[in-house]
Write a protein that holds these residues in place. Structure first.
Motif, PDB file in Angstrom:
ATOM      1  N   GLN A 110      34.501  41.197   9.728  1.00 45.43           N
ATOM      2  CA  GLN A 110      35.224  42.324  10.322  1.00 45.43           C
ATOM      3  C   GLN A 110      36.719  42.090  10.124  1.00 45.43           C
ATOM      4  O   GLN A 110      37.263  41.069  10.526  1.00 45.43           O
ATOM      5  N   ALA A 112      40.691  42.600  10.635  1.00 44.88           N
ATOM      6  CA  ALA A 112      41.562  42.884  11.778  1.00 44.88           C
ATOM      7  C   ALA A 112      42.265  44.217  11.594  1.00 44.88           C
ATOM      8  O   ALA A 112      42.534  44.660  10.474  1.00 44.88           O
ATOM      9  N   GLN A 113      42.547  44.867  12.687  1.00 48.96           N
ATOM     10  CA  GLN A 113      43.301  46.098  12.628  1.00 48.96           C
ATOM     11  C   GLN A 113      44.729  45.792  12.195  1.00 48.96           C
ATOM     12  O   GLN A 113      45.231  44.682  12.407  1.00 48.96           O
ATOM     13  N   LYS A 116      46.985  44.004  14.439  1.00 50.99           N
ATOM     14  CA  LYS A 116      46.541  42.722  14.966  1.00 50.99           C
ATOM     15  C   LYS A 116      46.497  41.631  13.897  1.00 50.99           C
ATOM     16  O   LYS A 116      46.042  40.531  14.166  1.00 50.99           O
ATOM     17  N   GLU A 124      38.732  42.042  21.427  1.00 50.84           N
ATOM     18  CA  GLU A 124      37.905  43.089  20.844  1.00 50.84           C
ATOM     19  C   GLU A 124      36.684  43.292  21.738  1.00 50.84           C
ATOM     20  O   GLU A 124      36.107  42.318  22.244  1.00 50.84           O
ATOM     21  N   ASP A 126      32.919  45.743  22.269  1.00 55.56           N
ATOM     22  CA  ASP A 126      31.943  46.592  21.612  1.00 55.56           C
ATOM     23  C   ASP A 126      30.809  46.873  22.595  1.00 55.56           C
ATOM     24  O   ASP A 126      30.558  46.075  23.513  1.00 55.56           O
ATOM     25  N   ARG A 180      40.116  35.833   9.819  1.00 56.42           N
ATOM     26  CA  ARG A 180      40.556  37.209   9.646  1.00 56.42           C
ATOM     27  C   ARG A 180      41.758  37.211   8.695  1.00 56.42           C
ATOM     28  O   ARG A 180      42.816  36.657   9.033  1.00 56.42           O
ATOM     29  N   SER A 233      42.041  45.116  26.155  1.00 61.26           N
ATOM     30  CA  SER A 233      41.134  45.661  25.144  1.00 61.26           C
ATOM     31  C   SER A 233      41.191  47.179  25.150  1.00 61.26           C
ATOM     32  O   SER A 233      41.883  47.799  25.978  1.00 61.26           O
ATOM     33  N   ASP A 234      40.455  47.790  24.242  1.00 58.39           N
ATOM     34  CA  ASP A 234      40.310  49.240  24.233  1.00 58.39           C
ATOM     35  C   ASP A 234      39.247  49.660  25.249  1.00 58.39           C
ATOM     36  O   ASP A 234      38.355  48.880  25.607  1.00 58.39           O
TER      37      ASP A 234
END
Length: 556
Positions: A110, A112-113, A116, A124, A126, A180, A233-234
């Motif tokens: 995955q 990183a954004q 980030k 993160e 989920d 990452r 986090s989101d």
């Protein structure tokens, strides 16, 4: 003998991984456990084909229980996958013993954004699945990525805004390494299960990490300073659907897998009038807690009394969520012989994989209830006939039956059967004559001893009834039964009840219920003693000793 000893000393080796699937460039933990000594150290070289071994350790535990010592040995490896796909963890040799083969799925790394990529610390989260049904399990995962040293760290629990849901943390935190964009991170993973209790839109609020970042020292004498940092986090939004209209069950059970099973002390179970047989029923469901599992609806024929025990609930937590277990034990006591049918048991549930209703079922089964000792009836005769007239080909019969039938085919079975029955009647007549002669000349002292034993047993029964002591009453009744029927002694008080008439038989049933009920039952013994005294008085009046010196018997 050597082969038996070798099997006895063989160790059982298990292999487990801490999670599956894993991402490429993420480490995971592989653990081998041996419940006894192994012949030699394991050879892990076969793992290096698909994995990098980052770390390995070994530990030994000794347990003392009931005067016995048991050793368990554990090998822990931290692995990093080298490629994508379903990778095999081969069977590892531990001398003559081997571990089972496992498979682990490796998925893409995955990225990183953009905001980030250069972060030293970020969160993160989920949730899977993002859309599901009410009361179905949702896995919520929070991961903290850090490329720095931290201390005094805290992480808030997930909360929901204006929503009704059950939230439970799964096990202990897991740690691993990942990369990452070329940068290596230490990852701490924490998992939760959520069970939404109403349909609609559900929002999981952000979780917040707070800790102190400790920079590396330039020299031993450099002052050590730290910086407190907080990351957030989101939020996650979920869609919760109501119970589908096509579900027809009484209890809503959304699960990945649901199994219904039963167990008996013997297979097949053996039923005897008046004797309890324990039936164990269990329901196992993935993605449901044991509290969500329903009471197992069981119906039995009217001639069988059932006494349920308290159910056992257990929740097993794994990395994939919760598996609920409900176990119910029921004592079944048949009251009359014969062939009976136990009805089928059905539990409707909703399969989350196929998105359709399914039914877990135990099919109906036919049982044969044997009469108690000394009890005759249609059930016993039916069993005897079924044994004497087996169906099917000769090859399906026991060898001795096949030999008998083959050897008599030329002459027919009737001459042999007639001779066998004639001999049987002759032997029976001789034994009956000897029994009457022996009984006729019982001495006076012998009769007095039997009468004294009978009075002692009746006194014990009276005292047990007055105290309300069901166990003592059972013991006294069995002793009395041995004196009452010396040539066919009853093995259970159910046998005594079958040989007796009402109302004594009903009081035996009440005592049986008090003895074998799993509920708290207060037994009052006055009624049993009263009908016992009345029956004994009637027998003494109507069946006085005859001139040939025989003791009167209680009529059945």
């Amino acid at each position: 003998l050597l082969c038996c000893l070798e099997n006895t000393w063989a160790s059982s080796i298990t292999a487990t991984v801490d999670r599956d699937p894993v991402r490429l460039d993420e480490s995971f933990t592989l653990v081998f456990d041996a419940d006894g000594p192994v012949d030699s150290d394991p050879d892990f070289r076969s793992l290096e084909r698909d994995f990098d071994i980052l770390h390995r350790s070994q530990s030994t535990n000794m347990n003392f229980s009931n005067g016995q010592v048991s050793n368990t040995k554990q090998w822990t490896l931290v692995l990093m996958p080298k490629r994508l796909g379903e990778l095999a963890i081969p069977s590892i040799p531990f001398g003559k013993d081997r571990s089972p083969m496992l498979r682990v799925t490796v998925i893409s790394a995955q990225h990183a954004q953009p905001d980030k990529r250069s972060e030293d610390l970020f969160l993160e989260v989920d949730a899977e699945p993002r859309r599901t049904f009410v009361q179905a399990q949702i896995l919520y995962t929070a991961r903290l990525y850090r490329a720095v040293t931290i201390e005094n760290a805290t992480l808030t629990e997930p909360t929901l805004t204006d929503a009704d849901a059950v939230i439970k943390k799964l096990g202990e935190d897991r740690t691993f390494q990942t990369q990452r964009d070329g940068r290596r991170y230490q990852v701490v993973e924490r998992r939760y299960v959520l069970f939404p209790q109403k349909s609609g839109i559900l929002t999981i609020d952000p979780v917040v990490f707070q800790g102190q970042i400790v920079p590396p020292r330039r020299s031993f004498f450099s002052p050590r300073s730290s910086q407190t940092k907080r990351v957030r986090s989101d939020a996650i939004t979920l869609t919760i659907d109501p119970i589908p209209a096509s579900f027809q069950g009484a209890t809503w059970l959304p699960s990945r897998s649901l199994q219904l099973a039963e167990a008996w002390p013997q297979n097949p179970p053996q039923f005897i009038v008046g004797e309890p047989v324990t039936r164990t029923l269990s329901v196992v469901a993935e993605g449901l807690t044991s509290a969500q599992l329903p009471v197992i609806d069981v119906t039995v024929p009217p001639s069988i009394k059932q006494y349920p025990d308290q159910p056992v609930h257990e929740d097993k937590e794994t990395h994939q969520g919760i598996t609920g277990l409900r176990v119910e034990k029921v004592a079944l006591i048949p009251s009359q012989p014969g062939r009976l049918t136990l009805p089928a048991i059905e539990i409707p549930w909703w399969n989350m994989h196929t998105n359709a209703m399914e039914i877990a079922m135990l099919p109906e089964q036919s049982i044969l209830v044997e009469p108690g000792v000394g009890v005759t009836g249609g059930g016993g005769n039916q069993r005897q006939l079924s044994q004497e007239t087996p169906s099917g080909s000769l090859s399906s019969l026991p060898p001795y039956v096949t030999q008998i039938q083959t050897s008599t085919q030329g002459l027919g079975v009737w001459p042999w059967l007639t001779g066998f029955l004639a001999i049987g009647w002759l032997v029976t007549g001789v034994l009956w004559w000897r029994y009457r002669q022996g009984a006729r000349f019982v001495s006076k002292d012998g009769r007095q001893k039997i009468a004294g034993s009978r009075r002692s047993v009746e006194r014990d029964l009276k005292q047990a009834c007055e105290r309300g002591d069901a166990q003592a009453a059972k013991a006294a009744l069995l002793e009395w039964g041995k004196l009452q029927w010396p040539n066919s002694m009853p093995k259970t008080i159910g046998d005594i009840g079958e040989r007796s008439s009402e109302p004594f038989r009903e009081e035996i049933r009440r005592l049986n219920h008090a003895l074998y009920s799993y509920e708290s039952v207060v037994w009052e013994g006055e009624a049993l003693w009263s009908v016992f005294e009345q029956s004994a008085a009637q027998e003494t009046t109507t069946l006085k000793p005859t001139d040939d010196g025989l003791e009167p018997l209680w009529a059945t």
